[in-house]
Write an enzyme that holds these catalytic residues in place. Structure first.
Site, PDB file in Angstrom:
ATOM      1  N   LYS A 198       2.309 -11.511 -60.651  1.00  0.00           N
ATOM      2  CA  LYS A 198       2.843 -10.528 -61.604  1.00  0.00           C
ATOM      3  C   LYS A 198       3.955  -9.719 -60.937  1.00  0.00           C
ATOM      4  O   LYS A 198       3.715  -8.873 -60.089  1.00  0.00           O
ATOM      5  CB  LYS A 198       1.756  -9.561 -62.106  1.00  0.00           C
ATOM      6  CG  LYS A 198       2.279  -8.818 -63.347  1.00  0.00           C
ATOM      7  CD  LYS A 198       1.700  -7.469 -63.578  1.00  0.00           C
ATOM      8  CE  LYS A 198       2.277  -6.338 -62.801  1.00  0.00           C
ATOM      9  NZ  LYS A 198       3.684  -5.985 -63.089  1.00  0.00           N
ATOM     10  N   GLU A 273      -0.576  -3.873 -49.183  1.00  0.00           N
ATOM     11  CA  GLU A 273       0.538  -3.387 -48.364  1.00  0.00           C
ATOM     12  C   GLU A 273       1.101  -2.194 -49.113  1.00  0.00           C
ATOM     13  O   GLU A 273       1.690  -2.354 -50.175  1.00  0.00           O
ATOM     14  CB  GLU A 273       1.557  -4.522 -48.180  1.00  0.00           C
ATOM     15  CG  GLU A 273       2.411  -4.334 -46.960  1.00  0.00           C
ATOM     16  CD  GLU A 273       3.763  -3.795 -47.316  1.00  0.00           C
ATOM     17  OE1 GLU A 273       3.921  -2.551 -47.259  1.00  0.00           O
ATOM     18  OE2 GLU A 273       4.650  -4.593 -47.658  1.00  0.00           O
ATOM     19  N   CYS A 307       8.924   0.634 -47.969  1.00  0.00           N
ATOM     20  CA  CYS A 307       7.679   1.303 -47.583  1.00  0.00           C
ATOM     21  C   CYS A 307       7.715   1.708 -46.113  1.00  0.00           C
ATOM     22  O   CYS A 307       7.013   2.611 -45.699  1.00  0.00           O
ATOM     23  CB  CYS A 307       6.488   0.412 -47.901  1.00  0.00           C
ATOM     24  SG  CYS A 307       6.819  -1.302 -47.529  1.00  0.00           S
ATOM     25  N   GLU A 404       5.449  10.481 -49.455  1.00  0.00           N
ATOM     26  CA  GLU A 404       6.428   9.398 -49.489  1.00  0.00           C
ATOM     27  C   GLU A 404       7.405   9.639 -50.642  1.00  0.00           C
ATOM     28  O   GLU A 404       6.997   9.752 -51.794  1.00  0.00           O
ATOM     29  CB  GLU A 404       5.723   8.056 -49.700  1.00  0.00           C
ATOM     30  CG  GLU A 404       6.696   6.895 -49.675  1.00  0.00           C
ATOM     31  CD  GLU A 404       6.010   5.545 -49.806  1.00  0.00           C
ATOM     32  OE1 GLU A 404       5.080   5.418 -50.614  1.00  0.00           O
ATOM     33  OE2 GLU A 404       6.432   4.609 -49.099  1.00  0.00           O
TER      34      GLU A 404
HETATM   35  P1  ADP Z   1       5.972   2.021 -57.643  1.00  0.00           P
HETATM   36  O1  ADP Z   1       5.252   3.341 -57.760  1.00  0.00           O
HETATM   37  O2  ADP Z   1       6.761   1.872 -56.420  1.00  0.00           O
HETATM   38  O3  ADP Z   1       6.635   1.566 -58.918  1.00  0.00           O
HETATM   39  P2  ADP Z   1       3.568   0.687 -58.128  1.00  0.00           P
HETATM   40  O4  ADP Z   1       2.513   0.707 -57.112  1.00  0.00           O
HETATM   41  O5  ADP Z   1       3.432   1.536 -59.349  1.00  0.00           O
HETATM   42  O6  ADP Z   1       4.875   0.984 -57.359  1.00  0.00           O
HETATM   43  O7  ADP Z   1       3.859  -0.796 -58.637  1.00  0.00           O
HETATM   44  C1  ADP Z   1       3.795  -1.933 -57.841  1.00  0.00           C
HETATM   45  C2  ADP Z   1       3.250  -3.055 -58.698  1.00  0.00           C
HETATM   46  O8  ADP Z   1       1.950  -2.693 -59.131  1.00  0.00           O
HETATM   47  C3  ADP Z   1       4.043  -3.356 -59.960  1.00  0.00           C
HETATM   48  O9  ADP Z   1       4.024  -4.764 -60.185  1.00  0.00           O
HETATM   49  C4  ADP Z   1       3.260  -2.635 -61.029  1.00  0.00           C
HETATM   50  O10 ADP Z   1       3.412  -3.190 -62.325  1.00  0.00           O
HETATM   51  C5  ADP Z   1       1.845  -2.842 -60.535  1.00  0.00           C
HETATM   52  N1  ADP Z   1       0.868  -1.844 -61.040  1.00  0.00           N
HETATM   53  C6  ADP Z   1       1.086  -0.563 -61.383  1.00  0.00           C
HETATM   54  N2  ADP Z   1      -0.062   0.009 -61.821  1.00  0.00           N
HETATM   55  C7  ADP Z   1      -1.033  -0.934 -61.748  1.00  0.00           C
HETATM   56  C8  ADP Z   1      -2.435  -0.966 -62.035  1.00  0.00           C
HETATM   57  N3  ADP Z   1      -3.076   0.090 -62.504  1.00  0.00           N
HETATM   58  N4  ADP Z   1      -3.106  -2.129 -61.820  1.00  0.00           N
HETATM   59  C9  ADP Z   1      -2.471  -3.208 -61.330  1.00  0.00           C
HETATM   60  N5  ADP Z   1      -1.167  -3.251 -61.051  1.00  0.00           N
HETATM   61  C10 ADP Z   1      -0.438  -2.130 -61.244  1.00  0.00           C
END
Ligand code: ADP
Length: 501
Positions: A198, A273, A307, A404
């Site tokens: 995804k 990560e 990161c 961060e």
């Molecule tokens: P950022 O805050 O840098 O956008 P995220 O951690 O929100 O990073 O997103 C990284 C990935 O995790 C993306 O592919 C996002 O769609 C996915 N993501 C965000 N929220 C969830 C969740 N609750 N469960 C699974 N995947 C998620």
């Protein structure tokens, strides 16, 4: 500012790709989402819609997991293909990406905002090398023979097998969209797993183009399924799915914790990560001709959206003013422009959300008493551009020092005693990376040994190699990407013990 979409060097194949509604790759077919819904991705240089993509959700994730399961249990991938044939396919994929390098570089720059010249020299070549490195591993995953320790041990033959962990869910972020896909897919494919990937909702395009090449390379149907969609829906469904054996995630620490909770249902294996607030330490005996541009690049590379960004700069008192002046001067001179502009050295941040987040930190820093010596605000009012920023007069309790930011913002603080710096550098919930700059190798290695971080760069920063493990201590994650260490995540160890009597 010129819009990236209409800038002259756009490859016609890229224009066509972004103009076409993108679908989900499930079981070797490009399909619409079960709901029929699509979502837009935006060009960060203009804020305009760039492309429309099928919006995967729970039902699509379920279809993709079923396809991955079938490919794992009964398909040619697990039943007929030898490790050498897997290696060949992964290598072929690398060759195909190489043949389409410019297309990938352009897609990445359009979708993420990064300078085209950076995607050309960093994201795409590193992706290719990563797949080649892991192609090599496919034929070298071995078990051991185990000499048993008990008195009657000679009556048994015992050995271990290393088997693929099974169906793997991989959730990746938007900062290096193609490279993060490669970091995840390479080792999983080498190990013989099947995958549901995804991509981040902000930047799904390069992963979808990669899906086309995965098809062209000849991977059997269902081995790699790609389901773009939102995190809270598609991502959460993948993390919680009862038929997924392992979930690999790169993203924020906050979401990492949600992934962990979601994974608890079937106790799937988890590797994470996550975030960082990495210290970059300059001693007064450092070669400042290298350390000053090194410190600037440690934070400003990829607009600070790394990161491992060197976001906390600690400088020994005697050279503090000189280093800050040098880093501030570099910051002021960085050409912040749309990624397609040939002069661009830093593009826009990836999204409006990210712009607001970074600007919020800039305001909070000043409110808490920090002094801005370079940048400090948004640039223009179109697109998501922020000026590279250097903050001083900070202390270790401020939000800008503790949290961060994930943007081009560095806090610089002086220190007196190199011994004091180890504790201050480690005073963080994170532990992803660190930098040490010194001409004295004894001092540099002594500090490196004390730092609680998964990577320590000495007299360099942001050096990545597929053979070098990368990952975090503390709340920066679980496990390592790359190197042979990552193969641990994608394999199970089976002990076989046979009686010889
Ligand atoms: P950022 O805050 O840098 O956008 P995220 O951690 O929100 O990073 O997103 C990284 C990935 O995790 C993306 O592919 C996002 O769609 C996915 N993501 C965000 N929220 C969830 C969740 N609750 N469960 C699974 N995947 C998620």
């Amino acid at each position: 500012m010129a819009t990236a979409v209409t800038a002259p060097p756009m490859d016609p194949k890229v224009s066509e790709f972004v103009a076409t509604k993108q679908k989900l790759l499930i079981n070797g077919k490009w399909v619409d989402a079960a709901s029929g819904k699509t979502f837009p991705t935006y060009n960060p240089a203009t804020g305009e819609v760039l492309a429309n993509v099928a919006e995967g959700d729970r039902e699509d994730i379920d279809r993709a997991v079923k396809a991955a399961r079938a490919a794992f249990e009964t398909g040619p991938w697990s039943q007929k293909l030898s490790p050498a044939q897997r290696a060949k396919l992964i290598w072929k994929l690398a060759d195909l990406i190489e043949q389409h390098q410019e297309e990938f570089a352009q897609l990445e720059s359009l979708d993420n905002g990064k300078p085209l010249k950076i995607s050309r020299i960093a994201d795409v070549p590193l992706t290719i090398e990563n797949f080649r490195y892991f192609a090599g591993w496919a034929t070298k995953i071995e078990g051991n023979t185990i000499p048993l320790t008990l008195a009657n041990s000679s009556k048994f033959l015992a050995y271990t097998l290393r088997e693929p962990v099974g169906v793997v869910g991989q959730i990746i972020p938007w900062n290096f969209p193609l490279l993060m896909a490669a970091w995840k897919l390479g080792p999983a494919l080498a190990a013989g797993c099947t995958i549901v990937l995804k991509p981040a909702e902000q930047t799904p395009l390069s992963a979808l183009r990669l899906g086309e090449l995965i098809q062209e390379a000849g991977f059997p149907d269902g081995v790699v399924n790609i389901v773009p969609g939102y995190g809270e829906t598609a991502g959460a469904a993948l993390a919680a799915h009862p038929d997924v054996d392992k979930i690999a995630f790169t993203g924020s620490t906050e979401v990492g914790k949600l992934i962990l909770q979601a994974a608890a249902g079937n106790l799937k294996k988890v590797s994470l990560e996550l975030g960082g607030k990495s210290p970059n330490i300059i001693l007064d005996d450092a070669d400042l001709n290298a350390a000053v541009p090194g410190a600037a690049s440690a934070i400003f590379f990829n607009h600070g959206q790394c990161c491992c960004a060197g976001s906390r700069l600690f400088v020994e008192e005697k050279v503090f003013d000189k280093v800050v002046e040098g880093v501030a001067q570099i910051a002021e001179n960085i050409k912040v422009k749309p990624g397609f502009d040939p002069d661009c050295e830093m593009g826009p941040l990836v999204s409006e959300e990210q712009l607001n987040r970074v600007c919020g930190y800039l305001e909070s820093g000043v409110r808490e008493g920090a002094k801005t010596v370079a940048g400090g605000k948004r640039l223009g009012d179109r697109g998501y551009f922020v000026k590279p920023t250097v903050l001083v007069n900070t202390n270790d309790k401020m939000k800008v020092v503790k949290e961060e930011i994930f943007g081009p913002v560095v806090t610089a603080t002086p220190f007196r005693d190199p011994k004091e710096i180890e504790a201050r550098a480690n005073d963080t919930i994170y532990g992803l990376a660190a930098g040490v700059w010194s001409r004295d190798i004894k001092k540099a290695h002594t500090i490196a040994a004390k730092l609680r971080a998964g990577t320590v760069w000495i007299n360099c920063y942001n050096v990545f190699d597929p053979a070098l493990p990368f990952g975090g201590y503390k709340q920066s994650g679980w496990g390592r990407e790359m190197g042979h260490e990552v193969l641990e995540h994608y394999t199970e160890v089976k002990s076989v013990c046979a009686s010889l009597t």
